[in-house]
Design a protein around this motif. Sequence first.
Motif, PDB file in Angstrom:
ATOM      1  N   GLY A 242       2.627  30.224  23.265  1.00 40.38           N
ATOM      2  CA  GLY A 242       1.247  29.750  23.228  1.00 40.38           C
ATOM      3  C   GLY A 242       1.155  28.418  22.525  1.00 40.38           C
ATOM      4  N   LEU A 243       0.239  27.584  22.976  1.00 40.35           N
ATOM      5  CA  LEU A 243       0.030  26.267  22.395  1.00 40.35           C
ATOM      6  C   LEU A 243      -1.263  26.307  21.596  1.00 40.35           C
ATOM      7  CD1 LEU A 243       1.588  23.597  22.491  1.00 40.35           C
ATOM      8  CD2 LEU A 243       0.156  22.919  24.414  1.00 40.35           C
ATOM      9  N   TYR A 244      -1.173  26.058  20.284  1.00 40.59           N
ATOM     10  CA  TYR A 244      -2.321  26.231  19.395  1.00 40.59           C
ATOM     11  C   TYR A 244      -2.637  24.951  18.641  1.00 40.59           C
ATOM     12  CZ  TYR A 244      -2.351  31.357  19.838  1.00 40.59           C
ATOM     13  OH  TYR A 244      -2.457  32.654  20.299  1.00 40.59           O
ATOM     14  N   HIS A 245      -3.928  24.834  18.293  1.00 36.97           N
ATOM     15  CA  HIS A 245      -4.370  23.842  17.306  1.00 36.97           C
ATOM     16  C   HIS A 245      -5.105  24.621  16.226  1.00 36.97           C
ATOM     17  CE1 HIS A 245      -7.052  20.789  15.476  1.00 36.97           C
ATOM     18  NE2 HIS A 245      -6.030  19.988  15.691  1.00 36.97           N
ATOM     19  N   GLY A 246      -4.425  24.875  15.115  1.00 40.79           N
ATOM     20  CA  GLY A 246      -4.989  25.779  14.119  1.00 40.79           C
ATOM     21  C   GLY A 246      -5.065  27.180  14.696  1.00 40.79           C
ATOM     22  N   SER A 247      -6.267  27.754  14.702  1.00 39.63           N
ATOM     23  CA  SER A 247      -6.454  29.092  15.265  1.00 39.63           C
ATOM     24  C   SER A 247      -6.900  29.061  16.715  1.00 39.63           C
ATOM     25  CB  SER A 247      -7.505  29.847  14.430  1.00 39.63           C
ATOM     26  OG  SER A 247      -8.723  29.118  14.378  1.00 39.63           O
ATOM     27  N   ASP A 279      -3.660  15.157  26.522  1.00 44.48           N
ATOM     28  CA  ASP A 279      -4.676  15.906  25.793  1.00 44.48           C
ATOM     29  C   ASP A 279      -4.111  16.714  24.627  1.00 44.48           C
ATOM     30  OD1 ASP A 279      -7.023  15.153  27.184  1.00 44.48           O
ATOM     31  OD2 ASP A 279      -6.468  16.456  28.843  1.00 44.48           O
ATOM     32  N   LEU A 280      -2.832  16.563  24.358  1.00 45.76           N
ATOM     33  CA  LEU A 280      -2.249  17.294  23.227  1.00 45.76           C
ATOM     34  C   LEU A 280      -2.796  16.737  21.923  1.00 45.76           C
ATOM     35  CD1 LEU A 280       1.503  17.474  24.319  1.00 45.76           C
ATOM     36  CD2 LEU A 280      -0.082  19.396  24.160  1.00 45.76           C
ATOM     37  N   PRO A 281      -3.443  17.558  21.083  1.00 46.05           N
ATOM     38  CA  PRO A 281      -3.873  17.053  19.773  1.00 46.05           C
ATOM     39  C   PRO A 281      -2.674  16.828  18.868  1.00 46.05           C
ATOM     40  CG  PRO A 281      -4.389  19.388  19.987  1.00 46.05           C
ATOM     41  CD  PRO A 281      -3.866  18.944  21.313  1.00 46.05           C
ATOM     42  N   LYS A 451     -13.670  20.580  21.016  1.00 42.58           N
ATOM     43  CA  LYS A 451     -12.625  20.846  22.019  1.00 42.58           C
ATOM     44  C   LYS A 451     -11.415  19.978  21.693  1.00 42.58           C
ATOM     45  CE  LYS A 451     -15.955  22.092  25.622  1.00 42.58           C
ATOM     46  NZ  LYS A 451     -16.534  21.754  26.940  1.00 42.58           N
ATOM     47  N   TRP A 452     -10.498  20.549  20.959  1.00 43.06           N
ATOM     48  CA  TRP A 452      -9.336  19.791  20.515  1.00 43.06           C
ATOM     49  C   TRP A 452      -8.330  19.558  21.645  1.00 43.06           C
ATOM     50  CZ3 TRP A 452      -9.586  17.418  15.962  1.00 43.06           C
ATOM     51  CH2 TRP A 452     -10.527  17.889  15.045  1.00 43.06           C
ATOM     52  N   ASN A 453      -8.534  20.196  22.789  1.00 47.24           N
ATOM     53  CA  ASN A 453      -7.677  19.946  23.953  1.00 47.24           C
ATOM     54  C   ASN A 453      -8.289  18.904  24.881  1.00 47.24           C
ATOM     55  OD1 ASN A 453      -9.813  21.463  24.848  1.00 47.24           O
ATOM     56  ND2 ASN A 453      -8.565  23.021  25.877  1.00 47.24           N
ATOM     57  N   LYS A 454      -9.255  18.153  24.372  1.00 46.74           N
ATOM     58  CA  LYS A 454      -9.911  17.097  25.138  1.00 46.74           C
ATOM     59  C   LYS A 454      -9.925  15.845  24.266  1.00 46.74           C
ATOM     60  CE  LYS A 454     -14.174  16.197  27.731  1.00 46.74           C
ATOM     61  NZ  LYS A 454     -15.534  16.699  28.039  1.00 46.74           N
ATOM     62  N   ARG A 455      -9.096  14.878  24.608  1.00 44.92           N
ATOM     63  CA  ARG A 455      -8.877  13.744  23.697  1.00 44.92           C
ATOM     64  C   ARG A 455     -10.151  12.943  23.436  1.00 44.92           C
ATOM     65  NH1 ARG A 455      -6.483  12.486  28.531  1.00 44.92           N
ATOM     66  NH2 ARG A 455      -7.028  10.517  29.559  1.00 44.92           N
ATOM     67  N   GLU A 456     -11.060  12.862  24.407  1.00 41.48           N
ATOM     68  CA  GLU A 456     -12.302  12.127  24.183  1.00 41.48           C
ATOM     69  C   GLU A 456     -13.121  12.765  23.054  1.00 41.48           C
ATOM     70  OE1 GLU A 456     -11.348  13.317  27.063  1.00 41.48           O
ATOM     71  OE2 GLU A 456     -10.943  11.588  28.376  1.00 41.48           O
ATOM     72  N   ASP A 457     -13.180  14.097  23.043  1.00 38.81           N
ATOM     73  CA  ASP A 457     -13.924  14.793  21.991  1.00 38.81           C
ATOM     74  C   ASP A 457     -13.237  14.638  20.632  1.00 38.81           C
ATOM     75  OD1 ASP A 457     -15.412  15.525  24.145  1.00 38.81           O
ATOM     76  OD2 ASP A 457     -15.485  17.659  23.672  1.00 38.81           O
TER      77      ASP A 457
END
Length: 950
Positions: A242-247, A279-281, A451-457
């Motif tokens: 799984g690919l996570y950003h924090g939780s 889009d990878l944070p 949305k950390w999987n959306k680079r614009e956000d």
Amino acid sequence: MVWKNARNEALFNGLGDPEGYVFTCINQTAVREELEEESRRIRDVRPFMCVLRLVAREGDRVEKLTNTQISLLIGKGLHEFEAQKNHEVNEFRSKMRSFCEEKAQKRQGLPWQQWMEYSFPCDLEPCSAKSKNKKKIFINVKFENCCLDNEAPQEPQDLPLALMRSALKKKATVFRSLRQEPEDYTLQVNGRWEFIFGKHPLCQFKQNTSSLWAINKPFNIHLLQGSRVNADEGMKVSVRAGLYHGSELLCKVVTSSEVTVCSEPLWDQKLDFDINVADLPRMSRLCFALYAIIEKAKKPRGTKKKNKKADCPIAWVNTMVFDHKDQLKTGEFLLSTWPSVPDDKSELLNPMGTVEKNPNVDSAAGLLIRFPNILPHPLYYPPLDKPHLKRTTPFFRFVSQKKMYTKLKEIMDNKNHTEFFEDEKELLWKLRTDIRDCYPESLSKLLLITKWNKREDVVQMVSLLESWPELPAIHALELLDYSFPDPAIRSFTIRCLRKLRYSFLFFIIISFLNSDDELLQYLIQLVQVLKYESYLDCVLTTFLLERALANRRIGHFLFWYLRSEIHVASVSLRFGLILEAYCRGNIHHMKVLTKQNQALVKMKALNDFVKSGSQKMTVEDLRLCVKQESYMEALSDLLSPLNPSVILAEICADKCRFMDSKMKPLWLMYRNPWPHADMLGIIFKNGDDLRQDMLTLQMIQLMENLWKKEGLDLRMIPYGCLSTGNKMGLIEVVKNSDTIANIQLNSSTSAATAAFNKDALLNWLKSKNPEDKLEQAIEEFTLSCAGYCVATYVLGIGDRHNDNIMIRETGQLFHIDFGHFLGNFKRKLGINRERVPFILTYDFVHVIQQGKTNNSEKFERFREYCERAYKILCRNGTLFVNLFAMMKAAGLPELTSFKDIQYLKDSLALGKSEDEALKNFKVKFTEALRESWKTKVNWMMHSLAKDNRP
């Protein structure tokens, strides 16, 4: 021992300082080896010949000696760091060494007033805001023919050579003249003063790099094979990734194919993730779970249901997608896994776990993966732009702007609201600038819906964060949770915490807490959230070291909080490196800490001696052992690890004993260096994890501070407690006190009836307090009883029998032994033995009412104390929840997930009005009083068991 025996020899005066010599031997590989570590045993060294040679140290003696002392003190050899051969470790050590040694140099040049502030920080009592009348405290310091400390400012020629050498290697001034970035160059020393500058190897790539955000290809990795996989024959094994950003899960979990169990299963399979590389944070982490598939029993004939499969977890491991230099990883990596799994077996992945590999590589299962080479040159995460933030337009799903902001206020006012529907997420994102301007303390809610999987956000959120108002500590601490790993968030949080600045000692305006005291109040949590950091070099580590090197009290506790967990494999490297950095920045404090460490080693030896006696050990045997010269020297004349402001002078061997419990804790008494002062006592425990007691006592101390701020002093006793190692630590002895069980037993003829003797406590207080002091003692009892009733209810303290509640002769009641909390009440044979929200028995009420059954006025005043104290805690409920949430990383058995904190949210009535919260507490108060007979039955059973103990 050699130096002691050499004193009688003729040429003894010709020897230098013992620290200038070292033992050497020829090892099994025929190499001359210096035996620096005193903790090593001869059988571990295994010299080729049974001869040790004592020689003068070669090379930089000061450096070698310092390295040896640091290794012994932190419990980890520095050679282990060098053996890592890891660029991140080497760069972190180099950077932190320069940082800490620079701080040490600045401290050596301080004027004496500021040096005193560092060495002896002021410890003020918190007080009510009403009393803040700007009175000043003047401290008169008198020196009598003594040196202040061996860390008094030194002359430049007396500075260690290493410090001057590091000062000469400062690169900043050189690069200013070159107008180049220091990171682009390396520094080499040729000869004594010649410096050669050359381009950094990575610099050649920077000219050819492409923007990561230009790569619109799906992210993937290659799962190659496993190693040392242990599972039953006939099973199949698989890997989940799984690919996570924090939780937050960034995309769907990917599962590998199933392969037959063997020691080295082969997959050779590409795992594609439903997210583009662009889009990878920055803080993306890959979480793997290795598990076996078990076929369940076949269904009877005639049933249409297919056979179900069960997943049996084997191991897990996490790794970052970017390295510590912001570069997207490429190439093969062997991930050494962790055998333990999350408590929730339905979740095989463990995103909250460490990104460190298991250091036990010889026995741990391994996963070999390969990150693809997307381009022929490295890809770096780009610096975030700063877009212009326009005012948001009204949200189209709402009929009117008024309705929109009403909905926003409803969400923001609900402190317990952390899970959002899609329309709520859309609303919060649309009104993010309004949240910044009107509800800045709700930053965490906005971060959770980003949305950390959306680079614009991500760009929008990071840019907005730069203009976000600084938050008070109560809200900033929440952002250190593992759910918020982005570097911009961590930097913002530390920027907020830096407001807890140090204040001068000599002209202090009385306040609730000075800044360093407040930082100390949260230091346990700040050390624990270090475990969430993905890289060694982070703003939190730098912040903690900076504050520790500016205040010796903070440095003392930071050292022991880190040192007590050095045995934990997942943090041993990180904590060891921080400890090394602190020691290098405070060489003189090392001597104090070393003395404490030596005392703890002797205490453990004494405890082992008591436990392992072939025959029944007596107190006299223990005292004879303490009286030995080596023990008397090690155990005397040290600063207390529990409180570095307290001096433990000569140990009083004839007053020492061991306690009658399973772990045989040592009861050690010390002479107080101050004339006519009471003796000091500490309890050494070996075999019990004291971290939960530390956390509970920290919360009680915090409660007391909050109450005092509101002008309510409930006479609490948050005694000292410190974990110093693996299931090992110290507890402060509260003098002139006894347990309720002993008081009841001593006033009754039978253990069966002792718990029901309502006059026992009052009569005991009367015997300790003459007529003119009795009223004050009862007032102390009333106040402290109210405080502990509220504290134990809010924290859900369990196992409250009459041996875990004590009373001082002055009347103060206090609780001890906090092995169960957050509503984990004790059960026996499946029956809940504790059926009341908190302990309030009729013998307590009897004391409060001064032995008069009709003295309702006193009892109503007691009830008002309880209600007032509870309301104060409810107003600060978010702080308690945040502090407990930060402790999830500690690995306490009763605090591992957010579910465990739900009890605290309920007891503090988060999300409810103050009136609703108070109404609920009144119900609990009545229940505790009405059902107190059940407590007495439980106490009777405990007293009987204690009385029948052999």
